[in-house]
Design an enzyme around this catalytic site. Structure first.
Site, short mmCIF file in Angstrom:
data_model
loop_
_atom_site.label_atom_id
_atom_site.label_comp_id
_atom_site.label_asym_id
_atom_site.label_seq_id
_atom_site.Cartn_x
_atom_site.Cartn_y
_atom_site.Cartn_z
N HIS A 34 -1.41 -4.14 -9.78
CA HIS A 34 -0.29 -3.47 -10.44
C HIS A 34 -0.23 -3.88 -11.92
O HIS A 34 0.32 -3.15 -12.75
CB HIS A 34 1.05 -3.85 -9.78
N ASP A 80 -4.81 4.41 -4.34
CA ASP A 80 -3.58 3.66 -4.61
C ASP A 80 -2.92 4.35 -5.81
O ASP A 80 -3.48 5.26 -6.43
CB ASP A 80 -3.91 2.19 -4.92
#
Length: 589
Positions: free
Chosen positions: A221, A305
């Site tokens: 992230h 993702d």
């Protein structure tokens, strides 16, 4: 008119199929298990034949609620905690989304259980590493089915779980207790059990994060991690749970934004600083098509993702990276920062011949086939009476007593006793004793207070508390509280190297030991906290700081149940020379 055209042809297909078999049209549309994969394939091919290019490309995107516009072609939507307020609200939301969809959507959520818990109105569950400590595939199945039953009632048809990452790096900042274990075989077994539970509930399971996010020390992230192991090692560890899931017919797999240079060493200039970087798995044809599909035999849907994560967003221009992902073999792009621009770029590249329409068709057939298999194609035709029934049933099932009981049983079986010098545990607490709770946050303190009062009885003991943080120092007031205590219960949570809390905790342990006061330390997150602690005489791994985890730990500490859990990970020494505790360690009394 176009909508009627697509569905009139699909209905014609249904008529042909029902005339040539004992299966009804209703069974086909509802995803009945008697319907063969070939039937769903025929339906998907027929529908895709009659879709426009714009409709097909739309199916290859899943967006968040803020980015969803029902008039734009879209394949699905992902929900987060702030989208869900009550059972009635979410049932009506998902129903309205489907009613406004020409082809009903994948409606997905990250409901892994434990610390990744978007459905706060539901059952939290003990968490994956807690299940790992039980080593029970039945408990994994029960958890998957419990979560699936709740999601299905709310109109959610995809769960971005199970996590199939092998957490063999204690410093991993993002996986940790989201993983079942550091043992690849156990991760595979429990991941398949969880997947089967979801499937039994009619919810699509998504194995993640391929080819594996367990041995990283960077959160994708926030940055672009690299795993540099050779393929032999990847086959033995990282890829093993995914192969197990593939062999057991998992139907959707999520990619990792991680570079694997031993599989694909292709480099590209980063937009961030112009430096050459290896392309991540999500954008790699060698990883997605050659490894996952051709070598490992995977035939299902591949979803990326989220594209708003920094591993992609920092280094690649989004429109170009979306094209790279599709050409690599990815079927669905999750959460692009600007869906409209990404969508238009894909359309343009198809028209220019840089993405073949055949490649688009491959993905969309897989997507529609999976929607057919799970009865999603009929979810735009749900009656108001059916919604009312789901709401009333949801009020009983979602977060209900039966599910809480399953959560409690699994949690009770997960608590792992690693150290118990001189049989410090269980504490033999008497009426009027002083208990001191020392916790890293307010939630742990409140959950512990609630559990002690429930287990012992309100007012029977005197309870004091200390909440510490990175800046806390052991002062005179705290020493006074320690000296007055008959028993001390201290929680820790995800300690790291150079964490300022470590010095405080070790000072406190040393001071308490000198006072000869019984002290137990229990970790309310990663079990690795023990690596940083000195002279601890009693230590318990709990694998979470939710009600069920804390309650079960307190039951063990107070002797209400015996510890049954076995350590699901290896815990190395702090200096990485050998093991402090081996996988499978666990004491009982």
């Amino acid at each position: 008119m176009e909508s009627r055209k697509i569905y009139s042809l699909s209905i014609l297909t249904l008529i042909i199929l029902t005339l040539t078999s004992s299966i009804t049209a209703n069974e086909i549309l509802n995803g009945n298990s008697r319907v063969t994969d070939r039937t769903h394939s025929i339906i998907a091919n027929e529908i895709v034949k009659n879709m426009t290019l714009e409709e097909k490309v739309g199916q290859m995107f899943i967006v968040d609620a803020a980015g969803y516009k029902h008039k734009q072609p879209t394949g699905g939507i992902i929900l987060f905690q702030n989208d869900i307020h009550s059972i009635e609200q979410i049932v009506n939301l998902t129903s309205n989304i489907q009613k406004n969809s020409k082809i009903p959507l994948f409606i997905g959520i990250d409901q892994e259980g434990g610390n990744v818990n978007r459905l706060t109105i539901g059952t939290t569950t003990a968490g994956n590493m807690a299940i790992g400590a039980t080593t029970s595939e039945n408990f994994a199945f029960d958890t998957g089915k419990l979560i699936g039953d709740e999601l299905s009632l709310l109109g959610i048809n995809v769960n971005f779980a199970p996590v199939l990452d092998v957490n063999n790096n204690p410093t991993n900042p993002i996986i940790g207790i989201r993983s079942f274990s550091s043992n690849a075989s156990l991760v595979g077994e429990l991941g398949v059990g969880y997947m089967k539970g979801l499937k039994r509930s009619g919810v699509i399971a998504v194995g993640k994060h391929f080819p594996g996010h367990g041995d990283t020390n960077v959160d994708s992230h926030l940055g672009l991690p690299t795993i540099g192991h050779k393929l032999d090692r990847l086959n033995d560890i990282e890829l093993k749970p995914f192969q197990n899931a593939i062999d057991n017919s998992i139907e959707m797999i999520m990619t990792a934004h991680i570079t694997f240079p031993t599989i694909d060493s292709t480099t590209i200039k980063s937009k961030k600083d112009g430096q050459a970087i290896t392309i991540p798995a999500t954008l790699s044809h060698k990883v997605i098509t050659e490894l996952l599909r051709e070598e490992m035999g995977y035939r299902g849907v591949v979803i990326s993702d989220a594209f708003n994560m920094k591993a992609i967003a920092d280094h690649f221009y989004e429109e170009e990276s979306v094209v790279m992902a599709i050409n690599a073999g990815v079927d669905i792009i999750l959460m692009p920062i600007n869906k409209e621009r990404a969508y238009n770029r894909v359309l343009r590249e198809v028209k220019l011949g840089n993405i073949s329409e055949e490649r688009i068709n491959e993905s969309v057939i897989r997507i529609i086939e999976l929607k057919s298999k799970y009865g999603i194609l009929k979810q735009n035709n749900i009656s108001s009476d059916a919604n009312k029934f789901k709401i009333e049933k949801g009020k009983i099932i979602v977060g209900g007593v039966d599910h809480k009981r399953i959560e409690e049983v699994i949690s009770d079986n997960s608590v792992t006793l690693l150290i118990n010098e001189n049989n410090v545990l269980p504490f033999n607490i008497k009426d009027g004793d002083n208990i001191l709770l020392i916790t890293p946050n307010l939630r742990s303190r409140d959950n512990s207070l609630k559990a002690i009062n429930k287990l012992i009885g309100n007012g029977k003991v005197i309870i004091d508390s200390i909440i510490y943080s990175s800046g806390t120092e052991l002062n005179l007031a705290q020493k006074s509280k320690i000296s007055k205590a008959d028993y001390i219960i201290m929680g820790t949570n995800n300690l790291r190297n150079r964490d300022r809390r470590i010095d405080y905790i070790n000072q406190l342990i040393s001071y308490t030991n000198k006072q000869d006061i019984p002290l137990v330390v229990f970790s309310t997150g990663n079990p690795y906290d023990i690596m940083y602690l000195q002279h601890t005489k009693a230590y318990i791994a709990t694998y979470g700081d939710f009600d069920s985890n804390i309650n079960s730990s307190l039951k063990v500490i107070l002797g209400k149940i015996s510890p049954k859990g076995k350590l699901p990970v290896d815990i190395p020494n702090k200096d990485a020379t050998g093991l402090l505790f081996e996988f499978g360690h666990g004491l009982e009394y």
